[in-house]
Design a protein around this motif. Structure first.
Motif, mmCIF file in Angstrom:
data_model
loop_
_atom_site.group_PDB
_atom_site.id
_atom_site.type_symbol
_atom_site.label_atom_id
_atom_site.label_comp_id
_atom_site.label_asym_id
_atom_site.label_seq_id
_atom_site.Cartn_x
_atom_site.Cartn_y
_atom_site.Cartn_z
ATOM 1 N N ALA A 291 0.841 -1.213 0.051
ATOM 2 C CA ALA A 291 -0.002 -0.030 0.069
ATOM 3 C C ALA A 291 0.917 1.305 -0.043
ATOM 4 C CB ALA A 291 -1.026 -0.103 1.129
ATOM 5 N N GLU A 292 1.984 1.072 0.705
ATOM 6 C CA GLU A 292 2.960 2.442 0.897
ATOM 7 C C GLU A 292 3.457 2.700 -0.519
ATOM 8 O OE1 GLU A 292 3.238 -0.217 2.980
ATOM 9 O OE2 GLU A 292 2.155 1.011 4.398
ATOM 10 N N GLU A 293 3.857 1.354 -1.402
ATOM 11 C CA GLU A 293 4.440 1.606 -2.484
ATOM 12 C C GLU A 293 3.711 2.175 -3.618
ATOM 13 O OE1 GLU A 293 7.682 -1.764 -1.791
ATOM 14 O OE2 GLU A 293 6.031 -2.379 -2.706
ATOM 15 N N LEU A 294 2.365 1.838 -3.378
ATOM 16 C CA LEU A 294 1.245 2.354 -4.316
ATOM 17 C C LEU A 294 0.974 3.693 -4.197
ATOM 18 C CD1 LEU A 294 -1.245 -0.759 -4.379
ATOM 19 C CD2 LEU A 294 0.060 0.169 -6.301
ATOM 20 N N ALA A 295 1.132 4.137 -2.754
ATOM 21 C CA ALA A 295 0.784 5.391 -2.315
ATOM 22 C C ALA A 295 1.836 6.349 -3.128
ATOM 23 C CB ALA A 295 1.015 5.619 -0.828
ATOM 24 N N PHE A 296 3.179 5.846 -3.003
ATOM 25 C CA PHE A 296 4.549 6.554 -3.606
ATOM 26 C C PHE A 296 4.086 6.728 -4.961
ATOM 27 C CE2 PHE A 296 8.361 6.317 -5.745
ATOM 28 C CZ PHE A 296 9.137 7.386 -5.102
ATOM 29 N N ARG A 297 3.753 5.674 -5.705
ATOM 30 C CA ARG A 297 3.416 6.006 -7.085
ATOM 31 C C ARG A 297 2.306 6.855 -7.477
ATOM 32 N NH1 ARG A 297 1.249 0.688 -10.350
ATOM 33 N NH2 ARG A 297 -1.000 1.698 -9.446
ATOM 34 N N ASP A 298 1.410 6.915 -6.713
ATOM 35 C CA ASP A 298 0.396 8.174 -6.826
ATOM 36 C C ASP A 298 1.017 9.463 -6.736
ATOM 37 O OD1 ASP A 298 -1.521 6.096 -7.348
ATOM 38 O OD2 ASP A 298 -2.430 6.411 -5.381
ATOM 39 N N GLU A 299 1.908 9.656 -5.628
ATOM 40 C CA GLU A 299 2.537 10.687 -5.548
ATOM 41 C C GLU A 299 3.575 11.191 -6.642
ATOM 42 O OE1 GLU A 299 5.154 10.488 -2.072
ATOM 43 O OE2 GLU A 299 5.881 12.571 -2.259
ATOM 44 N N VAL B 179 17.541 11.793 -1.079
ATOM 45 C CA VAL B 179 16.299 11.222 -0.650
ATOM 46 C C VAL B 179 16.275 9.750 -0.451
ATOM 47 C CG1 VAL B 179 15.322 11.226 -2.930
ATOM 48 C CG2 VAL B 179 13.645 11.082 -1.133
ATOM 49 N N LYS B 180 15.765 9.444 0.834
ATOM 50 C CA LYS B 180 15.955 8.017 1.090
ATOM 51 C C LYS B 180 14.775 7.052 0.543
ATOM 52 C CE LYS B 180 17.507 5.462 4.962
ATOM 53 N NZ LYS B 180 17.557 5.041 6.543
ATOM 54 N N TRP B 181 15.104 6.600 -0.852
ATOM 55 C CA TRP B 181 14.041 5.876 -1.591
ATOM 56 C C TRP B 181 14.633 4.426 -1.503
ATOM 57 C CZ3 TRP B 181 12.812 8.522 -6.896
ATOM 58 C CH2 TRP B 181 12.065 9.813 -6.666
ATOM 59 N N SER B 182 13.730 3.578 -1.379
ATOM 60 C CA SER B 182 14.008 2.067 -1.274
ATOM 61 C C SER B 182 14.332 1.644 -3.001
ATOM 62 C CB SER B 182 12.926 1.357 -0.723
ATOM 63 O OG SER B 182 11.859 1.346 -1.577
ATOM 64 N N PRO B 183 15.049 0.517 -2.989
ATOM 65 C CA PRO B 183 15.138 0.043 -4.520
ATOM 66 C C PRO B 183 13.833 0.127 -5.134
ATOM 67 C CG PRO B 183 16.484 -0.976 -3.118
ATOM 68 C CD PRO B 183 15.499 -0.350 -2.074
ATOM 69 N N VAL B 184 12.770 -0.390 -4.289
ATOM 70 C CA VAL B 184 11.356 -0.338 -5.032
ATOM 71 C C VAL B 184 11.067 0.845 -5.636
ATOM 72 C CG1 VAL B 184 9.010 -1.222 -4.886
ATOM 73 C CG2 VAL B 184 10.986 -2.797 -4.053
ATOM 74 N N GLN B 185 10.994 1.935 -4.471
ATOM 75 C CA GLN B 185 10.704 3.035 -4.806
ATOM 76 C C GLN B 185 11.391 3.605 -6.001
ATOM 77 O OE1 GLN B 185 11.313 4.738 -0.759
ATOM 78 N NE2 GLN B 185 8.987 5.568 -1.255
ATOM 79 N N LYS B 186 12.599 3.646 -6.100
ATOM 80 C CA LYS B 186 13.503 3.756 -7.291
ATOM 81 C C LYS B 186 13.146 3.217 -8.486
ATOM 82 C CE LYS B 186 17.800 4.561 -4.871
ATOM 83 N NZ LYS B 186 18.982 3.784 -4.320
ATOM 84 N N HIS B 187 12.805 1.857 -8.517
ATOM 85 C CA HIS B 187 11.921 1.229 -9.589
ATOM 86 C C HIS B 187 10.838 1.841 -10.136
ATOM 87 C CE1 HIS B 187 10.841 -1.892 -12.266
ATOM 88 N NE2 HIS B 187 9.513 -1.911 -11.582
ATOM 89 N N ILE B 188 10.013 2.118 -9.147
ATOM 90 C CA ILE B 188 8.535 2.846 -9.401
ATOM 91 C C ILE B 188 8.833 4.178 -10.256
ATOM 92 C CG2 ILE B 188 6.584 4.153 -8.337
ATOM 93 C CD1 ILE B 188 6.565 1.934 -6.345
#
Lengths: 398, 380
Positions: free
Chosen positions: A7-15, A67-76
């Motif tokens: 859910a957090e990752e999806l929220a990040f994608r929306d952002e 900014v502290k992005w996780s590898p998944v956030q970077k991927h998104i």
């Protein structure tokens, strides 16, 4: 095993989407999506927007403006930004020299250079390759001889991407000829405006000016521009290369290019029907889409495995090979999709502000040149042959 | 079986080869490419002085009486030099169309000029929607007065930007992709309503798209029977395909020679890079591709002037398919073997690579040829 985003990752994608919807300039995105060349001003305009958002230096430590992005956030981010047509960051400052300065530079170098990379005040280029060296990087010949509080640099660098825009160059130079090739190399930061430096364009086969030769003739470089220790530059160089190779797979870019191709193939006609419905052509597209799906999952698997931190090693080499092959295959199909119109090269159609009638289609204009230009993908960043050597040595033990 | 050229054919090839080596250095080629014509008028004049522009025409038309093999000899050498002159367009294809479809007075009017090199022809047979299918013709020719009125748009006419005579296909009847109902017209580019949009091509040549807007021509502009040109165009495009295959072989020969030289000269890690097995195997593959291509170019030349048949069609499709694939293989792998230097404008290899890729975009790429071949295979 869970292949869904949290859910957090999806929220990040929306952002990310909301940010791009609002802030990405439409003219820049249009250029990126249609493979048109970007100007220096385009790059700088977008970098300012990203910096203001705090998303320019995503893998730097937060204390320096990262900014502290996780590898998944970077991927998104990669996926979404490719889809939207975000310009690929010019990596030499933010992604290459900065990590080296952060890890091996002294406090003064960090204070001096990192803020100027963030603000866009400095445009960096890379002084690694030399004529006659290429993949055999350690055979480089550019000499730096210490005289008092300066190094005197003489030699030549080549394939210096976008060096014509740069005011700073990071260079590997030979400071010791008495020892093994790798042990006498140092890492220098050089102001391009120093007397004795000249830049000569190399025009590539598509007629573009993207790379340069850089000549050094008795160039005086202050000793404080040495990163780390003298003669230890090889360690820093290798560290930088792991950063360079991560992301060269360009999965997001391939996805964007594939969607561009499908759009193109829906507009072109063969045997009276849209090309995308043609059996031969649709099979070619399908095969690439399948290969890309596999590469994208491989990419995710690598990302997941380094979620805890660290830089992927040989896996990113494998992905670089497959990723570049896939993108080249998409470029090949795009050129094939326009049939005989692959021949005309109407340069005006690629220029800023072109408002005439396109010979065929706005999508078609840059395709042949882009196909030829992207032959470089399997050559630069360590040729694909070198990547395979790395894999066979590091994973297979051969 | 004898795959050697006879004495006369060998002499012809040597003549062209010497001329190209003497007059067509890579540096000069770049200069020619940047002129308005996009080729060398002086070199064209030399070709015609030596009678080379008359090679494929029968002796009664003032020609040399050469066939597929003679054209092959010329085209291979022009390919080796990456020559930009419109030999394929004007002599082989344009001249072939006039020779086959033209009546006596039309041949006299145009063919003598084409054979002497004084008149340059271009063929305008493709259209924006036609995607290599020369039967896909939407340009219309309506009866008007004692002649015709032409309307439509022709695509990617190589050499058309400076041609003296343009051979245009237009539909006088039938639906847009029918083989029947296509007519062929000979057009002066100065005719009212002919608008040329000229451009350079990615491989260093030049061409144009042509818009025909109420273009009025006389009845004497019609070549051959009304609506009967489909077969003529197909036949002559076959001769042009054979010639393109021969050109491609010349281009590939030089591409491979350059690559092999580079592998022997360029050192990395203390040895010539040709010592690395992966590069050796790739070079061997490139040579094998060239041999396959050479075989098919010979086969194509052998049927270029034969009577039309499914066998001829099949051979030409197979040859062009092999040429398309081998050309792309040699182009891409040659660039890769050269590394960065193979990507640069100043080094000749890149230009050979570009020509090989563009040859695949002329007269049907390897996919289209494969489809043709498969259809013919099913029909037999």
């Amino acid at each position: 095993m869970n292949m869904n985003y949290t859910a957090e990752e999806l929220a990040f994608r929306d952002e990310v989407r909301a940010f791009l919807d609002e802030k990405l300039p439409a003219d820049i995105a249009a250029k990126v999506k249609s493979f048109r060349p970007l100007t220096k001003a385009d790059h700088q305009r977008w970098q300012k927007i990203l910096s203001a958002q705090g998303w320019y230096a995503t893998h730097w430590p937060e204390e320096y403006g990262g900014v502290k992005w996780s590898p998944v956030q970077k991927h998104i981010w990669d996926e979404e930004s490719s889809r939207y047509g975000v310009p690929r960051s010019v990596p030499f400052g933010v992604n290459m020299v900065a990590p080296v300065i952060i890890k091996f530079g002294n406090e003064e170098q960090k204070q001096t250079y990192l803020p100027r990379i963030l603000s866009g005040e400095d445009w960096w280029c890379q002084g690694y390759s030399e004529p006659g060296a290429g993949s055999d990087l350690a055979s480089l010949k550019t000499r730096a001889v210490r005289e008092g509080d300066h190094y005197i640099v003489n030699g030549q660098k080549t394939w210096t991407t976008l060096g014509q825009h740069a005011n700073m160059i990071f260079c590997l130079v030979r400071t010791n000829t008495e020892v093994k090739a790798q042990e006498g190399i140092s890492f220098l930061l050089i102001d391009m405006n120093t007397p004795g430096i000249s830049v000569r364009p190399i025009i590539t086969l598509d007629g573009e000016h993207e790379v340069n030769e850089v000549f050094f003739e008795d160039v005086k470089v202050p000793v404080e521009n040495l990163v780390g220790e003298e003669d230890k530059g090889w360690t820093y160089a290798k560290y930088l290369l792991t950063y360079e190779r991560t992301g060269l797979a360009g999965i997001g870019l391939s996805k964007a290019a594939l969607s561009h191709l499908k759009q193109l193939a829906s507009r072109r006609i063969k045997n009276g029907r849209p090309l995308i419905e043609d059996p031969t052509f649709s099979q070619r597209i399908a095969k690439i889409e399948i290969d890309l799906t596999a590469a994208a999952i491989s990419n995710l698997r690598i990302i997941a495995s380094v979620e805890g931190g660290g830089v992927p090693g040989a896996e990113s080499s494998m992905l670089k090979v497959r990723g570049t092959e896939i993108r080249q295959a998409i470029n090949d199909l795009a050129r094939r999709a326009i049939g005989p119109y692959a021949l005309p090269f109407v340069e005006e159609e690629l220029a800023d502000g072109f408002d005439g009638d396109y010979l065929l289609d706005e999508l078609a204009a840059p395709l042949s040149a882009n196909y030829f230009n992207n032959r470089k993908l399997s050559i630069f960043g360590g040729s694909n042959e070198i990547q395979k050597n790395i894999v066979s040595k590091m994973i297979l033990g051969l | 079986m004898d795959f050697q050229l006879n004495e006369e054919q060998q002499m012809l090839q040597d003549t062209v080869g010497r001329l190209v080596r003497g007059e067509y250095s890579f540096e000069k080629r770049l200069e020619f490419s940047e002129t308005e014509a996009g080729y060398s008028e002086a070199f064209w004049a030399q070709l015609s002085e030596l009678g080379l522009t008359a090679v494929p025409f029968s002796e009664e038309l003032g020609g040399f009486g050469g066939g597929g093999v003679e054209v092959q000899s010329v085209m291979t050498e022009l390919g080796r030099g990456l020559c930009l002159e419109p030999y394929l367009q004007s002599v082989v294809f344009g001249g072939g169309l006039v020779a086959q479809a033209g009546n006596e007075s039309q041949r006299e009017q145009w063919l003598t000029g084409i054979a002497s090199g004084e008149l340059k022809a271009a063929v305008a047979l493709q259209e924006p929607q036609s995607f290599y299918d020369l039967n896909d013709v939407e340009t219309r020719a309506e009866k008007s007065g004692d002649g015709y009125q032409l309307n439509g748009r022709k695509a990617v006419v190589i050499g058309g930007h400076c041609a003296d005579l343009i051979l245009v296909s237009a539909r006088t009847s039938g639906d847009s992709r029918d083989a029947d109902g296509i007519s062929l017209f000979a057009l002066s580019p100065d005719t009212a309503g002919v608008e040329r949009r000229s451009y350079p091509t990615i491989d260093g040549a030049k061409g144009c798209d042509i818009v025909l807007n109420n273009v009025q021509v006389g009845a004497d502009a019609l070549l051959g029977g009304e609506g009967q040109a489909g077969a003529v165009i197909e036949y002559q495009s076959g001769r042009a395909i054979a010639a393109l295959c021969a050109e491609a072989v010349g281009v590939m020969e030089v591409a491979n020679e350059l690559t092999l030289d580079y592998l022997k000269q360029r050192k990395q890690f203390g040895v010539p890079i040709g010592k690395f097995q992966v590069l050796q195997h790739r070079m061997v593959d490139m040579m094998s591709e060239l041999e396959q291509a050479r075989s098919m170019a010979i086969l194509a030349a052998s049927v270029a002037d034969a009577e039309q048949s499914d066998e001829r069609r099949r051979i030409l499709a197979a040859a062009k398919n092999v040429i398309g694939r081998s050309g792309q293989f040699i182009s891409e792998n040659g660039i890769q073997s050269h590394g960065g230097i193979g990507m640069t404008w100043e080094y000749n290899f890149a230009h050979y690579a570009k020509r090989l890729i563009t040859i695949n975009h002329q007269l049907g790429d390897d996919d289209v040829q494969l489809e043709r071949y498969a259809r013919l295979m099913q029909a037999s």
